[in-house]
Design a protein around this motif. Structure first.
Motif, PDB file in Angstrom:
ATOM      1  N   GLU A 174       0.822  -1.189  -0.028  1.00  0.00           N
ATOM      2  CA  GLU A 174       0.113  -0.074  -0.117  1.00  0.00           C
ATOM      3  C   GLU A 174       0.840   1.071  -0.092  1.00  0.00           C
ATOM      4  O   GLU A 174       0.935   2.875  -0.803  1.00  0.00           O
ATOM      5  N   GLU A 175       2.727   1.222   0.585  1.00  0.00           N
ATOM      6  CA  GLU A 175       2.912   2.209   0.813  1.00  0.00           C
ATOM      7  C   GLU A 175       3.555   3.003  -1.410  1.00  0.00           C
ATOM      8  O   GLU A 175       3.642   3.658  -1.693  1.00  0.00           O
ATOM      9  N   GLU A 176       3.845   1.688  -1.282  1.00  0.00           N
ATOM     10  CA  GLU A 176       4.228   2.048  -2.493  1.00  0.00           C
ATOM     11  C   GLU A 176       3.304   2.558  -3.469  1.00  0.00           C
ATOM     12  O   GLU A 176       3.301   3.782  -4.165  1.00  0.00           O
ATOM     13  N   PHE A 177       1.190   1.883  -3.739  1.00  0.00           N
ATOM     14  CA  PHE A 177       0.682   2.549  -4.293  1.00  0.00           C
ATOM     15  C   PHE A 177       0.362   4.012  -3.722  1.00  0.00           C
ATOM     16  O   PHE A 177       0.388   4.815  -4.226  1.00  0.00           O
ATOM     17  N   ARG A 178       0.113   4.384  -2.667  1.00  0.00           N
ATOM     18  CA  ARG A 178       0.121   5.636  -1.889  1.00  0.00           C
ATOM     19  C   ARG A 178       0.950   6.701  -2.341  1.00  0.00           C
ATOM     20  O   ARG A 178       0.451   8.050  -2.906  1.00  0.00           O
ATOM     21  N   ALA A 179       2.197   6.017  -2.503  1.00  0.00           N
ATOM     22  CA  ALA A 179       3.435   7.311  -3.217  1.00  0.00           C
ATOM     23  C   ALA A 179       3.035   7.679  -4.447  1.00  0.00           C
ATOM     24  O   ALA A 179       3.545   8.620  -5.149  1.00  0.00           O
ATOM     25  N   PHE A 180       3.046   6.291  -5.969  1.00  0.00           N
ATOM     26  CA  PHE A 180       2.697   6.510  -6.764  1.00  0.00           C
ATOM     27  C   PHE A 180       1.459   7.546  -6.892  1.00  0.00           C
ATOM     28  O   PHE A 180       1.589   8.366  -7.850  1.00  0.00           O
ATOM     29  N   VAL A 225      -9.263  -0.639  -2.464  1.00  0.00           N
ATOM     30  CA  VAL A 225      -8.553  -0.864  -1.894  1.00  0.00           C
ATOM     31  C   VAL A 225      -8.549  -2.355  -0.648  1.00  0.00           C
ATOM     32  O   VAL A 225      -9.339  -2.230  -0.013  1.00  0.00           O
ATOM     33  N   PHE A 226      -8.142  -3.148  -1.725  1.00  0.00           N
ATOM     34  CA  PHE A 226      -7.971  -4.510  -0.993  1.00  0.00           C
ATOM     35  C   PHE A 226      -6.847  -5.744  -0.802  1.00  0.00           C
ATOM     36  O   PHE A 226      -5.640  -5.458  -1.829  1.00  0.00           O
ATOM     37  N   GLU A 227      -6.913  -6.002   0.882  1.00  0.00           N
ATOM     38  CA  GLU A 227      -5.261  -7.046   0.412  1.00  0.00           C
ATOM     39  C   GLU A 227      -5.681  -7.894   0.309  1.00  0.00           C
ATOM     40  O   GLU A 227      -6.853  -8.540  -0.414  1.00  0.00           O
ATOM     41  N   VAL A 228      -4.635  -8.394  -0.437  1.00  0.00           N
ATOM     42  CA  VAL A 228      -4.286 -10.181  -0.974  1.00  0.00           C
ATOM     43  C   VAL A 228      -4.256 -10.721  -0.576  1.00  0.00           C
ATOM     44  O   VAL A 228      -3.352 -10.906   0.621  1.00  0.00           O
ATOM     45  N   HIS A 229      -4.953 -11.816  -0.557  1.00  0.00           N
ATOM     46  CA  HIS A 229      -5.132 -13.613   0.411  1.00  0.00           C
ATOM     47  C   HIS A 229      -3.804 -14.554  -0.518  1.00  0.00           C
ATOM     48  O   HIS A 229      -3.953 -15.224  -0.106  1.00  0.00           O
ATOM     49  N   GLU A 230      -4.265 -13.809  -1.819  1.00  0.00           N
ATOM     50  CA  GLU A 230      -3.563 -15.181  -2.667  1.00  0.00           C
ATOM     51  C   GLU A 230      -3.589 -14.796  -4.220  1.00  0.00           C
ATOM     52  O   GLU A 230      -4.569 -14.010  -4.583  1.00  0.00           O
ATOM     53  N   LEU A 231      -1.992 -15.066  -4.272  1.00  0.00           N
ATOM     54  CA  LEU A 231      -2.105 -14.457  -6.518  1.00  0.00           C
ATOM     55  C   LEU A 231      -1.040 -15.952  -6.788  1.00  0.00           C
ATOM     56  O   LEU A 231       0.069 -15.699  -5.932  1.00  0.00           O
ATOM     57  N   GLU A 232      -1.712 -16.259  -7.582  1.00  0.00           N
ATOM     58  CA  GLU A 232      -1.486 -17.704  -8.975  1.00  0.00           C
ATOM     59  C   GLU A 232      -1.276 -16.983  -9.981  1.00  0.00           C
ATOM     60  O   GLU A 232      -1.849 -16.331 -10.461  1.00  0.00           O
ATOM     61  N   LYS A 233       0.539 -17.359 -10.375  1.00  0.00           N
ATOM     62  CA  LYS A 233       0.376 -16.779 -12.036  1.00  0.00           C
ATOM     63  C   LYS A 233       0.497 -17.616 -12.725  1.00  0.00           C
ATOM     64  O   LYS A 233       0.848 -18.894 -11.549  1.00  0.00           O
TER      65      LYS A 233
END
Length: 92
Positions: free
Chosen positions: A56-62, A83-91
């Motif tokens: 979130e810090e990088e998002f806010r800075a941008f 804004v939502f926290e990611v619980h799982e990210l798959e690629k």
């Protein structure tokens, strides 16, 4: 922790999007640090953007860097981004 951000502009056209992106590229601000994924979708005049950020810090800075460009070019938002926290990210 990674986050998902969803923007809902009210007047985003392909031309406005391209103008914002070009200004950010010219300023050396695109792609920004911490941006994992950026997706533009929808119909012209009703485009939406969703992103995944490392934090979130990088998002806010941008946001502090892009907000003046959005304001100058007349991109209007229906409200603050979701804004939502990611619980799982798959690629693949």
């Amino acid at each position: 922790m990674s986050i998902v951000v969803r923007y809902q502009p009210t007047n985003l056209t392909r031309q406005l999007y391209d103008d914002v992106k070009q200004r950010m590229e010219n300023a050396g601000g695109w792609p920004p640090d911490g941006l994992e994924m950026h997706v533009l979708f929808g119909s012209d005049g009703n485009l939406r953007v969703s992103e995944i950020w490392d934090s979130e810090e990088e998002f806010r800075a941008f946001g502090e860097r892009i907000r003046p460009v959005l304001d100058e070019l007349g991109v209007q938002m229906s409200g603050e981004p979701e804004v939502f926290e990611v619980h799982e990210l798959e690629k693949r």
